[in-house]
Design an enzyme around this catalytic site. Sequence first.
Site, mmCIF file in Angstrom:
data_model
loop_
_atom_site.group_PDB
_atom_site.id
_atom_site.type_symbol
_atom_site.label_atom_id
_atom_site.label_comp_id
_atom_site.label_asym_id
_atom_site.label_seq_id
_atom_site.Cartn_x
_atom_site.Cartn_y
_atom_site.Cartn_z
ATOM 1 C CG ASN A 1 -43.864 -51.429 30.150
ATOM 2 O OD1 ASN A 1 -43.536 -51.715 29.006
ATOM 3 N ND2 ASN A 1 -43.296 -50.438 30.824
ATOM 4 C CE LYS B 1 -36.452 -66.650 44.545
ATOM 5 N NZ LYS B 1 -36.276 -68.024 44.133
#
Length: 397
Positions: free
Chosen positions: A213, A290
Amino acid sequence: MARILLIIGGGIAAYKAAELVRHARKGGHEVTPVLTDGAQHFVTPMSLAALAESPVYTSLWDLKDEVEMGHIELSRAADHVLVCPATAGLIAKMAAGLATDLATTLLLATDKPVTVAPAMNVRMWEHPATQRNIAQLRADGINVLDPDEGPMACGEFGPGRLPDPEAILAALPLGDATTPPLAGAEGPLTGKHVLVTAGPTHEPIDPVRVLANKSSGKQGFAIAQAAAAAGARVTLIAGPVSLPTPFGVSRIDVTTAQEMHDAVMTSLPADVAVMVAAVADWRPQPSDKKLKKGDGPLELKFSSNPDILATLGEHPDRPGLLIGFAAETHDVIENAKGKRERKKADWIVANDVSGDVMGGDRNTIHLVTADRVDDWEEATKHAVAQKLIDRISDTIS
Ligand code: C5P
């Protein structure tokens, strides 16, 4: 009240040193200004003498001053030495230990704590030579403040701006100016342990991606700094942020909410806990490999993170004063009141984050306690931190 020896370097930000003198005097501090040759092109000794109500020193060769007060005495007559603004050149001289004028001689001769507030063009700040010199100063035990980021006098943008005079003064460990404010320094929070969380948490999605955030950590770091300056032993548990550790604060770096939770619990007991961090409420199950474009459309499954504040609210070692934050975009006060009760906190510091609070330098606060709500005027995050620490000191002492 402290005695500050203020060394003013020759940069455009020197005019802000005049503003700093005004603030320091208002705060009851004594200021003795010293100007480098360069500084005198930006501000005059006369205006500083008037603001400081003190003699101003400019030259090592002023014999009258050497008779009345030699440079060694001048360097030690203060409780704290502040270099503001510190130009790249002055920082380089300090790092090399050069004594070429009055300012640099005083800096070598002093036995008092030194704080440096750098201000320069962004390229000069980022230059490896400057970064090397800054690292050297920090290794030498000097309290180097990070410059602010923003538009600069030279038209460029980036880190290099001098922070607000208020923020610089708040960063000076003036509580007991002869000792850094580690455990045992004198102040209203002497002998108290204050635990602060700050910044975001990062929850991994795969080895290279995270959920995060926009919390910058600035408000939590300012609170940790103000608590240390008030004499507290401060443990700052920081999520991933690029902020320097405030002077006298002991810092534990963490990445995820779970790590932050564990670090908080092992740092107990505390007299006061101020949970400022914007902790991620959920975490995905991270992939070992990934994720590739071809793996999409992607579905992430989330599990709940521990609520650190709520855990502390019910903990057998619950801090005597438990303070949470509430970043809200609407119904700010109502949400904060509900949060205070649900999480069993004593106070909730509610802030409206519908504007550019996240990452910005200012904040508007409503302090929600058991019996009332105080609306504070918009202020810098440093001023908010100081006000909160004053309120904490009044409450627990
Ligand atoms: O519920 P909300 O996230 O809005 O609550 C904010 C307050 O709770 C802040 O003080 C924050 O630091 C704390 N919090 C926490 N652990 C979480 C979530 C929030 O300590 N997992």
